[in-house]
Design an enzyme around this catalytic site. Structure first.
Site, PDB file in Angstrom:
ATOM      1  N   CYS A  47      45.838   6.479  -9.442  1.00  0.00           N
ATOM      2  CA  CYS A  47      46.496   7.685  -9.979  1.00  0.00           C
ATOM      3  C   CYS A  47      46.450   8.885  -8.853  1.00  0.00           C
ATOM      4  O   CYS A  47      47.180   9.700  -8.943  1.00  0.00           O
ATOM      5  CB  CYS A  47      45.404   8.180 -11.354  1.00  0.00           C
ATOM      6  N   THR A  48      45.181   8.658  -7.990  1.00  0.00           N
ATOM      7  CA  THR A  48      45.386   9.593  -6.637  1.00  0.00           C
ATOM      8  C   THR A  48      46.428   9.260  -5.930  1.00  0.00           C
ATOM      9  O   THR A  48      47.133  10.553  -5.492  1.00  0.00           O
ATOM     10  CB  THR A  48      44.026   9.459  -6.023  1.00  0.00           C
TER      11      THR A  48
END
Length: 152
Positions: A47-48
């Site tokens: 997600c980062t």
């Protein structure tokens, strides 16, 4: 639960952002296209990577006349620290009870993780592109930009 398809009208929703203010999809209708990306969780590696890829192309999205909105089940406070840690310039919305995720029909990944799906919605609120990939994080950005160029 019906999943949204290309050509469908995106359902309107209102959720709290990382700053605590309420943001609705309808706020953007008639003004700009919106790229809505659903992601599983703040501050996890995938997600980062995905969020930073959107950040790195944010100016390109703005030039293409689009706003970027990330949605996960994390709290506004979690979003706030995630956004400031990675200098994310766009809106992150908290869908804590997964209502909007269900509204869009975002499938789960491996039946357990919330899915990673990106929707490109034009100014009229029509879904122009859906990209579903749990693991090809950066492709969410390139696919969205390709679609925005095509619908201009």
């Amino acid at each position: 639960m019906m999943a949204l398809k290309v050509g469908d009208r995106a359902p309107d929703f209102t959720l709290p952002s990382q700053s605590g203010e309420k943001v609705s999809l309808s706020d953007f209708l008639g003004k700009k296209a919106v790229v809505v990306y659903f992601y599983p969780k703040d501050d996890t590696p995938g997600c980062t990577a995905e969020s930073c890829a959107f950040r790195d192309s944010y100016e390109v999205f703005k030039q293409a006349g689009a706003e970027v909105i990330g949605i996960s089940g994390d709290s506004p406070q979690s979003h706030q620290s995630f956004a400031s840690k990675y200098k994310l310039p766009f809106i992150l919305l908290s869908d804590t009870n997964n209502q909007v995720r269900k509204l869009f029909g975002v499938p789960a990944t491996l039946f357990i993780l919330p899915g990673r799906v990106t929707y490109v919605i034009d100014q009229e609120g029509i879904v122009k592109h859906i990209f579903d990939s749990a693991f090809d994080f950066k492709a969410h950005v390139s696919e969205s930009l390709k679609t925005l160029e095509a619908v201009k």
